[in-house]
Design a protein around this motif. Structure first.
Motif, PDB file in Angstrom:
ATOM      1  N   LYS A 147      80.072  46.423   2.031  1.00 42.67           N
ATOM      2  CA  LYS A 147      80.725  45.538   1.124  1.00 42.67           C
ATOM      3  C   LYS A 147      80.940  46.618  -0.202  1.00 42.67           C
ATOM      4  O   LYS A 147      81.672  46.617  -0.546  1.00 42.67           O
ATOM      5  CB  LYS A 147      79.959  44.625   1.081  1.00 42.67           C
ATOM      6  CG  LYS A 147      79.985  43.271   1.724  1.00 42.67           C
ATOM      7  CD  LYS A 147      81.226  42.519   1.131  1.00 42.67           C
ATOM      8  CE  LYS A 147      81.481  41.293   1.505  1.00 42.67           C
ATOM      9  NZ  LYS A 147      83.095  40.822   0.865  1.00 42.67           N
ATOM     10  N   LYS A 156      76.948  32.998   2.386  1.00 46.24           N
ATOM     11  CA  LYS A 156      77.982  32.742   3.869  1.00 46.24           C
ATOM     12  C   LYS A 156      79.326  32.482   3.298  1.00 46.24           C
ATOM     13  O   LYS A 156      80.327  32.622   3.549  1.00 46.24           O
ATOM     14  CB  LYS A 156      77.625  32.379   4.350  1.00 46.24           C
ATOM     15  CG  LYS A 156      77.987  31.977   6.163  1.00 46.24           C
ATOM     16  CD  LYS A 156      77.249  30.686   6.882  1.00 46.24           C
ATOM     17  CE  LYS A 156      78.057  31.556   8.565  1.00 46.24           C
ATOM     18  NZ  LYS A 156      77.163  31.040   9.404  1.00 46.24           N
ATOM     19  N   ASP A 197      81.540  35.242   1.425  1.00 45.92           N
ATOM     20  CA  ASP A 197      81.232  36.574   1.840  1.00 45.92           C
ATOM     21  C   ASP A 197      80.601  37.835   1.513  1.00 45.92           C
ATOM     22  O   ASP A 197      80.888  38.598   0.955  1.00 45.92           O
ATOM     23  CB  ASP A 197      81.932  37.154   2.799  1.00 45.92           C
ATOM     24  CG  ASP A 197      81.731  38.054   3.553  1.00 45.92           C
ATOM     25  OD1 ASP A 197      80.624  38.511   4.455  1.00 45.92           O
ATOM     26  OD2 ASP A 197      82.421  38.840   3.821  1.00 45.92           O
TER      27      ASP A 197
END
Length: 193
Positions: free
Chosen positions: A47, A75, A78
């Motif tokens: 990320k 979640k 993300d």
């Protein structure tokens, strides 16, 4: 804090600085697994590499001694959540009043900067009271210092601002004039990546 401007070219770290920062973040991540159980560094690193502007922000947090670390994962979006996890309020962000309005209202002995302008220039957000309390579930922070937190508009309109610390085994939320500043009060950032 560095005097970097907000230009795009300045928000990309040099390759050697990028690798050094990633190394520090990985070491901290692995040393404090209790802050992010069930998360793996590989996902975080991926990320960060996809978001060089966020890596730049983490570097700003690191340079001002915030010791950013992952404290959660969303979640649905993300995103990894980073907070400053230095034991005490970051040294490179102390002795600042709350915001520009407070800074401009001081006639004498003005601090060099204010928390809201600094956090904005870093590309991060000031912790909320709720986030500050969440941070305190991960360890004992600000036992000798305090940190400004986001202040509700109605409090700010009356000239006040909120700050928090940990004393006597408890987390306290206080108020002060937004123009006040102390050597032991700084601020903590949050960042979603």
């Amino acid at each position: 804090m560095s005097n970097r401007n907000k230009s795009t070219e300045r928000k990309n770290l040099l390759p050697e600085h990028k690798e050094e920062l990633l190394r520090k973040l990985k070491e901290r991540f692995e040393k404090h697994m209790q802050r992010h159980t069930d998360l793996e560094w590989a996902g975080v690193r991926s990320k960060l590499e996809e978001n060089p502007d966020k890596l730049w922000t983490l570097n700003e947090m690191e340079m001002t001694q915030g010791e950013p670390d992952v404290v959660g994962y969303l979640k649905e979006s993300d995103e990894y959540i980073f907070y400053d996890c230095s034991t005490e309020s970051p040294k490179g962000r102390r002795s600042v009043c709350y915001d520009r309005k407070a800074l401009e209202s001081r006639k004498k002995f003005k601090p060099e900067n204010n928390a809201m302008d600094m956090v904005t220039s870093m590309g991060a957000e000031l912790l909320t009271e709720k986030q500050y309390c969440e941070l305190q579930t991960l360890g004992n922070f600000d036992v000798k210092t305090s940190s400004w937190v986001q202040t509700p508009a109605d409090v700010r309109e009356l000239g006040g601002a909120l700050f928090c610390d940990r004393r006597y085994g408890r987390v306290f939320v206080y108020h002060n004039g937004a123009e006040s500043y102390y050597a032991a009060r700084g601020f903590r950032c949050s960042l979603k990546v």
